[in-house]
Design a protein around this motif. Sequence first.
Motif, PDB file in Angstrom:
ATOM      1  N   ILE A  32      13.392   1.106   8.150  1.00 47.55           N
ATOM      2  CA  ILE A  32      13.605   1.991   7.013  1.00 47.55           C
ATOM      3  C   ILE A  32      13.650   3.435   7.512  1.00 47.55           C
ATOM      4  CG2 ILE A  32      12.570   0.404   5.373  1.00 47.55           C
ATOM      5  CD1 ILE A  32      10.105   2.174   5.305  1.00 47.55           C
ATOM      6  N   LYS A  33      14.330   4.279   6.755  1.00 48.28           N
ATOM      7  CA  LYS A  33      14.477   5.671   7.160  1.00 48.28           C
ATOM      8  C   LYS A  33      14.414   6.566   5.937  1.00 48.28           C
ATOM      9  CE  LYS A  33      17.524   8.848   9.554  1.00 48.28           C
ATOM     10  NZ  LYS A  33      18.775   9.062  10.225  1.00 48.28           N
ATOM     11  N   ASP A  34      13.543   7.580   5.992  1.00 48.53           N
ATOM     12  CA  ASP A  34      13.420   8.589   4.939  1.00 48.53           C
ATOM     13  C   ASP A  34      13.303   7.952   3.554  1.00 48.53           C
ATOM     14  OD1 ASP A  34      13.639  10.482   6.953  1.00 48.53           O
ATOM     15  OD2 ASP A  34      15.781  10.689   6.701  1.00 48.53           O
ATOM     16  N   ALA A  35      12.371   7.040   3.398  1.00 48.15           N
ATOM     17  CA  ALA A  35      12.168   6.339   2.131  1.00 48.15           C
ATOM     18  C   ALA A  35      10.700   5.940   2.014  1.00 48.15           C
ATOM     19  CB  ALA A  35      13.053   5.106   2.059  1.00 48.15           C
ATOM     20  N   SER A  36      10.304   5.482   0.840  1.00 40.79           N
ATOM     21  CA  SER A  36       8.929   5.050   0.597  1.00 40.79           C
ATOM     22  C   SER A  36       8.874   3.552   0.387  1.00 40.79           C
ATOM     23  CB  SER A  36       8.367   5.738  -0.652  1.00 40.79           C
ATOM     24  OG  SER A  36       8.212   7.105  -0.408  1.00 40.79           O
ATOM     25  N   LEU A  37       7.782   2.952   0.826  1.00 40.62           N
ATOM     26  CA  LEU A  37       7.557   1.520   0.661  1.00 40.62           C
ATOM     27  C   LEU A  37       6.194   1.323   0.016  1.00 40.62           C
ATOM     28  CD1 LEU A  37       8.556  -1.403   1.381  1.00 40.62           C
ATOM     29  CD2 LEU A  37       7.046  -1.215   3.364  1.00 40.62           C
ATOM     30  N   SER A  38       6.154   0.512  -1.025  1.00 34.79           N
ATOM     31  CA  SER A  38       4.901   0.189  -1.700  1.00 34.79           C
ATOM     32  C   SER A  38       4.845  -1.312  -1.939  1.00 34.79           C
ATOM     33  CB  SER A  38       4.818   0.929  -3.039  1.00 34.79           C
ATOM     34  OG  SER A  38       3.637   0.548  -3.735  1.00 34.79           O
ATOM     35  N   THR A  39       3.661  -1.890  -1.761  1.00 35.58           N
ATOM     36  CA  THR A  39       3.452  -3.308  -2.039  1.00 35.58           C
ATOM     37  C   THR A  39       2.360  -3.446  -3.072  1.00 35.58           C
ATOM     38  OG1 THR A  39       4.120  -3.950   0.193  1.00 35.58           O
ATOM     39  CG2 THR A  39       2.798  -5.536  -1.046  1.00 35.58           C
ATOM     40  N   SER A  40       2.622  -4.229  -4.116  1.00 35.50           N
ATOM     41  CA  SER A  40       1.612  -4.555  -5.119  1.00 35.50           C
ATOM     42  C   SER A  40       1.317  -6.037  -5.021  1.00 35.50           C
ATOM     43  CB  SER A  40       2.107  -4.234  -6.529  1.00 35.50           C
ATOM     44  OG  SER A  40       2.223  -2.845  -6.700  1.00 35.50           O
ATOM     45  N   GLY A  41       0.039  -6.370  -5.059  1.00 35.66           N
ATOM     46  CA  GLY A  41      -0.353  -7.765  -4.968  1.00 35.66           C
ATOM     47  C   GLY A  41      -1.846  -7.925  -5.068  1.00 35.66           C
ATOM     48  N   SER A  42      -2.301  -9.113  -4.787  1.00 39.12           N
ATOM     49  CA  SER A  42      -3.721  -9.393  -4.896  1.00 39.12           C
ATOM     50  C   SER A  42      -4.327  -9.821  -3.572  1.00 39.12           C
ATOM     51  CB  SER A  42      -3.958 -10.477  -5.955  1.00 39.12           C
ATOM     52  OG  SER A  42      -3.259 -11.646  -5.599  1.00 39.12           O
ATOM     53  N   SER A  43      -3.597  -9.668  -2.480  1.00 38.28           N
ATOM     54  CA  SER A  43      -4.108 -10.131  -1.192  1.00 38.28           C
ATOM     55  C   SER A  43      -5.274  -9.296  -0.671  1.00 38.28           C
ATOM     56  CB  SER A  43      -2.981 -10.174  -0.159  1.00 38.28           C
ATOM     57  OG  SER A  43      -2.404  -8.905  -0.008  1.00 38.28           O
ATOM     58  N   GLU A  44      -5.316  -8.007  -0.971  1.00 37.73           N
ATOM     59  CA  GLU A  44      -6.408  -7.170  -0.477  1.00 37.73           C
ATOM     60  C   GLU A  44      -7.506  -6.935  -1.506  1.00 37.73           C
ATOM     61  OE1 GLU A  44      -5.213  -3.602   1.494  1.00 37.73           O
ATOM     62  OE2 GLU A  44      -3.588  -4.612   2.526  1.00 37.73           O
ATOM     63  N   ARG A  45      -7.132  -6.768  -2.762  1.00 39.60           N
ATOM     64  CA  ARG A  45      -8.111  -6.535  -3.828  1.00 39.60           C
ATOM     65  C   ARG A  45      -7.774  -7.420  -5.020  1.00 39.60           C
ATOM     66  NH1 ARG A  45      -7.756  -0.505  -5.084  1.00 39.60           N
ATOM     67  NH2 ARG A  45      -8.257  -1.342  -7.092  1.00 39.60           N
ATOM     68  N   PRO A  46      -8.127  -8.699  -4.968  1.00 37.23           N
ATOM     69  CA  PRO A  46      -7.787  -9.598  -6.077  1.00 37.23           C
ATOM     70  C   PRO A  46      -8.319  -9.093  -7.418  1.00 37.23           C
ATOM     71  CG  PRO A  46      -8.661 -10.829  -4.212  1.00 37.23           C
ATOM     72  CD  PRO A  46      -8.853  -9.372  -3.909  1.00 37.23           C
ATOM     73  N   GLY A  47      -7.482  -9.196  -8.445  1.00 40.35           N
ATOM     74  CA  GLY A  47      -7.918  -8.860  -9.797  1.00 40.35           C
ATOM     75  C   GLY A  47      -7.805  -7.410 -10.200  1.00 40.35           C
ATOM     76  N   HIS A  48      -7.325  -6.533  -9.330  1.00 42.74           N
ATOM     77  CA  HIS A  48      -7.293  -5.111  -9.689  1.00 42.74           C
ATOM     78  C   HIS A  48      -6.077  -4.714 -10.529  1.00 42.74           C
ATOM     79  CE1 HIS A  48      -4.536  -4.744  -6.268  1.00 42.74           C
ATOM     80  NE2 HIS A  48      -4.228  -3.538  -6.704  1.00 42.74           N
ATOM     81  N   ILE A  49      -5.069  -5.572 -10.605  1.00 40.89           N
ATOM     82  CA  ILE A  49      -3.913  -5.283 -11.451  1.00 40.89           C
ATOM     83  C   ILE A  49      -4.092  -6.047 -12.758  1.00 40.89           C
ATOM     84  CG2 ILE A  49      -1.412  -5.409 -11.700  1.00 40.89           C
ATOM     85  CD1 ILE A  49      -1.199  -5.182  -8.675  1.00 40.89           C
ATOM     86  N   LYS A  50      -4.024  -5.315 -13.867  1.00 43.51           N
ATOM     87  CA  LYS A  50      -4.283  -5.894 -15.188  1.00 43.51           C
ATOM     88  C   LYS A  50      -3.001  -6.021 -15.999  1.00 43.51           C
ATOM     89  CE  LYS A  50      -8.748  -5.342 -14.451  1.00 43.51           C
ATOM     90  NZ  LYS A  50      -9.526  -6.403 -13.919  1.00 43.51           N
ATOM     91  N   ASP A  51      -2.930  -7.084 -16.807  1.00 45.01           N
ATOM     92  CA  ASP A  51      -1.836  -7.262 -17.747  1.00 45.01           C
ATOM     93  C   ASP A  51      -1.988  -6.188 -18.819  1.00 45.01           C
ATOM     94  OD1 ASP A  51      -0.562  -8.101 -20.252  1.00 45.01           O
ATOM     95  OD2 ASP A  51      -0.181  -9.988 -19.228  1.00 45.01           O
ATOM     96  N   PRO A  52      -0.952  -5.371 -19.058  1.00 48.79           N
ATOM     97  CA  PRO A  52      -1.087  -4.277 -20.022  1.00 48.79           C
ATOM     98  C   PRO A  52      -1.320  -4.751 -21.458  1.00 48.79           C
ATOM     99  CG  PRO A  52       1.166  -4.423 -19.220  1.00 48.79           C
ATOM    100  CD  PRO A  52       0.356  -5.392 -18.423  1.00 48.79           C
ATOM    101  N   GLU A  53      -0.923  -5.982 -21.787  1.00 48.18           N
ATOM    102  CA  GLU A  53      -1.111  -6.484 -23.150  1.00 48.18           C
ATOM    103  C   GLU A  53      -2.492  -7.105 -23.355  1.00 48.18           C
ATOM    104  OE1 GLU A  53       2.137  -9.037 -24.147  1.00 48.18           O
ATOM    105  OE2 GLU A  53       3.605  -7.426 -23.960  1.00 48.18           O
ATOM    106  N   SER A  54      -2.946  -7.902 -22.400  1.00 47.24           N
ATOM    107  CA  SER A  54      -4.213  -8.615 -22.583  1.00 47.24           C
ATOM    108  C   SER A  54      -5.397  -7.917 -21.923  1.00 47.24           C
ATOM    109  CB  SER A  54      -4.106 -10.034 -22.023  1.00 47.24           C
ATOM    110  OG  SER A  54      -4.031  -9.999 -20.601  1.00 47.24           O
ATOM    111  N   GLY A  55      -5.119  -7.079 -20.929  1.00 48.36           N
ATOM    112  CA  GLY A  55      -6.198  -6.428 -20.186  1.00 48.36           C
ATOM    113  C   GLY A  55      -6.834  -7.332 -19.145  1.00 48.36           C
ATOM    114  N   ARG A  56      -6.307  -8.535 -18.989  1.00 49.59           N
ATOM    115  CA  ARG A  56      -6.858  -9.483 -18.024  1.00 49.59           C
ATOM    116  C   ARG A  56      -6.196  -9.318 -16.659  1.00 49.59           C
ATOM    117  NH1 ARG A  56      -7.284 -14.984 -21.602  1.00 49.59           N
ATOM    118  NH2 ARG A  56      -8.812 -14.153 -23.054  1.00 49.59           N
ATOM    119  N   SER A  57      -6.941  -9.712 -15.635  1.00 48.92           N
ATOM    120  CA  SER A  57      -6.402  -9.674 -14.281  1.00 48.92           C
ATOM    121  C   SER A  57      -5.211 -10.607 -14.159  1.00 48.92           C
ATOM    122  CB  SER A  57      -7.475 -10.098 -13.285  1.00 48.92           C
ATOM    123  OG  SER A  57      -8.524  -9.171 -13.289  1.00 48.92           O
TER     124      SER A  57
END
Length: 103
Positions: free
Chosen positions: A18-43
């Motif tokens: 990659i060149k002159d760009a940003s990379l982001s990864t979202s997942g649960s491999s490092e911190r399980p449960g930290h991303i919440k469903d915006p409707e239910s509030g559950r992990s």
Amino acid sequence: LYALGEWHVMVGGRGFLIKDASLSTSGSSERPGHIKDPESGRSVSGRDVSVLAPTGAEADAWSTAGYLGGLAALPPRFSGCALTVPRAGARPDRLGRCPRRMR
């Protein structure tokens, strides 16, 4: 990650340049449960999603959206690259303009 100049990165066991760009990864491999469903509030648990975009804010926002709703949640005119790995050792699913894989 913001890659100023050329960087070699690994996504799902595959190398990309990659060149002159940003990379982001979202997942649960490092911190399980930290991303919440915006409707239910559950992990939420799902496949990790990596997004390559012009800015860190775009990459972060789209990787979280892709993690919550899958690649289908990204807009039709999505201008970045989204990758998700369906299972260990599998080729990543892709959406958008992705860089060539390194050998």
